[in-house]
Design an enzyme around this catalytic site. Structure first.
Site, mmCIF file in Angstrom:
data_model
loop_
_atom_site.group_PDB
_atom_site.id
_atom_site.type_symbol
_atom_site.label_atom_id
_atom_site.label_comp_id
_atom_site.label_asym_id
_atom_site.label_seq_id
_atom_site.Cartn_x
_atom_site.Cartn_y
_atom_site.Cartn_z
ATOM 1 C CG MET A 1 -0.521 -0.604 2.444
ATOM 2 S SD MET A 1 -1.923 -1.113 3.473
ATOM 3 C CE MET A 1 -2.111 0.355 4.413
ATOM 4 C CG ASP A 2 2.203 2.821 -3.247
ATOM 5 O OD1 ASP A 2 3.084 2.191 -2.628
ATOM 6 O OD2 ASP A 2 1.945 2.643 -4.451
ATOM 7 C CB VAL A 3 0.169 5.470 3.041
ATOM 8 C CG1 VAL A 3 -0.589 6.401 3.961
ATOM 9 C CG2 VAL A 3 -0.427 4.073 3.080
ATOM 10 C CG PHE B 1 -2.883 8.565 -2.801
ATOM 11 C CD1 PHE B 1 -3.065 8.811 -1.457
ATOM 12 C CD2 PHE B 1 -3.264 9.537 -3.724
ATOM 13 C CE1 PHE B 1 -3.623 10.006 -1.012
ATOM 14 C CE2 PHE B 1 -3.818 10.734 -3.299
ATOM 15 C CZ PHE B 1 -4.001 10.970 -1.943
#
Lengths: 290, 224
Positions: free
Chosen positions: A129-131, A142
């Site tokens: 997960m890209d946060v 995102f």
């Protein structure tokens, strides 16, 4: 007791290995195969091979490339980019990958996590997960290389992927990517505290001490980095030696252990006193034959 | 004998066989992958004292019940019983391949195993709140040096990925490990060997285990 892990993240744009800065600028490095061979021989605990542009450009995982790099990779290899169905997982595993990393596909189709987990085991599924902080100053997941807001809260999303059958979470901070400011420790700690599966910290390492903070301050089970390992001889061994000196329980498996060296925070080896240098002699080690 | 030795990897449609084949190839050995009795039989024709086939490998990750079901529906259990139990042909089990050797497993129900090494597969139950699965590098304590752990580091680190563990009689334990609770990391009985960790993913320490298995299988060390 189980050791903490140091993971090398190799970012690809199709076949080209690159460094990424803020998900916006990219510097070319070279061939993935060479990097994998170096990292595997330099004591890395795991390798993540992520094709950042595969999903965006509608490409499937490059199984020829995976087969080539995995041939001499005797550490676990996780492959990400372009995986959108169970058949893709089968193909990359057949090519020599051990785990897959899902990002966009997990958000689009959360059931895929369960399907892969049931067919290949939870240990095979890493959800990445890209946060980053949104306009309201709250953490948000995102998608699409950080361009598309999803409305997902990282802690809730992490708990959800865990319940769906994910085996590990790769937590990347977009704000810190390529910044050299260190991990987003608050983000990592809140997610690591909320889930029972291992969390891999990623994004922002600029100094060797950042690896130590990821473990001791944020409680990450594994620490990953990309850019810092490029262009520096024995980069991963030095990082692990630095962590071991700081009290982190980590594996040092090669003959070069840098145990008698003194480092600064960035991991540069400091010069020793002349008196000490006069005492040093060289010893030749025969290459280990198995 | 100067011909290249070969191992036969049993494919029951679970897990990463390619890594295992890659590791054996790196050691200068050939690896063939079989998933049905007739291919197994034709490979094993080359297993005599002068043939290249020296050992069987049972790798795998995934769920126990599914693995046994696949082996059964492929018709592999009987020929494997014959080769491993009756003819004492050397076998190396890896990860799930080690757990399958047990009598039974508690994973997702209660399943019968191959029963080659008496034992029971149970869920890991670590104290002090550790995460499950047990993923990562851990230090093994060697109980029996011969033959798998010959020339091994005194405190070797291997890569583990599992949620269940094999409980068996002490005489069959070759190595142990600790994850909040002690568990069996390697077993051996006659010519059956197995590791809970992944030697093919444990760099030089792991490759050495595969080399030791090959040496045993090629009869370079005394069998006892």
């Amino acid at each position: 007791m189980v050791k903490r892990r140091l993971i090398s993240c190799l970012l690809l744009q199709n076949e080209l290995l690159v460094q990424s800065i803020g998900f916006k600028r990219y510097l070319p490095i070279g061939k993935a195969k060479i990097a994998v061979e170096f990292m595997a021989n330099w004591d890395i605990d795991e390798i993540l091979l992520i094709d950042m542009t595969a999903t965006r450009e509608g490409r499937k995982p490059n199984t020829d490339l995976i087969a080539t790099v995995s041939r001499n990779c005797f550490v676990p290899l996780t492959v990400g980019g372009g995986i959108s169905q169970v058949g893709d997982v089968k193909a990359v595993i057949r090519a020599g990958a051990d785990k897959v990393s899902l990002n966009w596909a997990a958000i689009q189709n959360p059931k895929l996590i369960t399907e892969i987990s049931q067919s290949f085991g939870a240990q095979c599924v890493v959800v990445s997960m890209d946060v980053k902080k949104n306009a309201q100053g709250k953490y948000e997941v995102f998608a699409n290389s950080g361009t598309e807001a999803t409305g997902l809260d990282p802690v809730q999303w992490a708990s959800k992927v865990e319940s769906l059958g994910a085996g590990e979470i790769l937590l990347n901070s977009i704000d810190r990517d390529g910044s050299k400011l260190g991990y987003d420790l608050d983000l990592i700690k809140t997610v690591a505290d909320a889930v029972g599966i291992p969390v891999i910290a990623c994004g922002g390492v600029g100094l060797m001490k950042h690896f130590v903070e990821g473990v001791t301050k944020a409680g990450a089970d594994a620490v990953a980095a990309a850019n810092i390992f490029q262009h520096v001889e024995h980069s991963t061994i030095v990082a692990k030696s630095f962590m071991a000196k700081a009290g982190v329980d980590i594996r040092l498996g090669t003959l070069a252990r840098y145990t008698d060296f003194v480092f600064d925070d960035s991991g540069r080896i400091l010069k020793r006193s002349d008196a000490e240098l006069e005492q040093i002699w060289m010893e030749r080690f025969k290459k280990e034959e198995i | 004998m100067s011909q290249t030795p070969r191992v036969v990897i049993v494919d029951y449609k679970m897990g990463n066989l390619q890594s295992v084949a890659n590791a054996f190839r790196f050691l200068g050995c050939e690896a063939s992958i079989v998933d049905n009795p007739s291919d197994l039989a034709s490979e094993m024709k080359n297993s005599g004292p002068n043939g290249p086939v020296k050992g069987l490998v049972l790798p795998g990750v995934g769920a126990f019940g599914m693995a046994m079901q696949n082996l059964r529906s492929q018709g592999m259990i009987e020929p494997l019983n014959e080769w491993v139990l009756d003819r004492k042909f050397p076998l190396l089990g890896i990860c799930l391949g080690m757990q399958l050797l047990a009598d039974r497993s508690d994973e997702l129900g209660n399943h019968e195993g191959l029963g080659w090494i008496p034992g029971h597969v149970k869920k890991l139950d670590p104290k002090n709140d550790l995460r499950i699965p047990h993923v990562g590098w851990n230090t093994a304590t060697i109980v029996k040096q011969d033959p798998l752990f010959q020339k091994s580091d005194p405190k070797p680190c291997y890569y583990f990925v599992h949620s269940f563990h094999f409980e068996c009689a002490p005489e069959n334990v070759a190595a142990t490990c600790d994850y909040g609770t002690p568990f069996v990391a390697a077993v051996q009985k006659d010519s059956i060997f197995a590791t809970q960790f992944h030697p093919e993913k444990s760099q030089t320490h792991g490759l050495r285990i595969l080399r030791n298995f090959l040496n045993f299988a090629e009869g370079k060390v005394g069998r006892g």
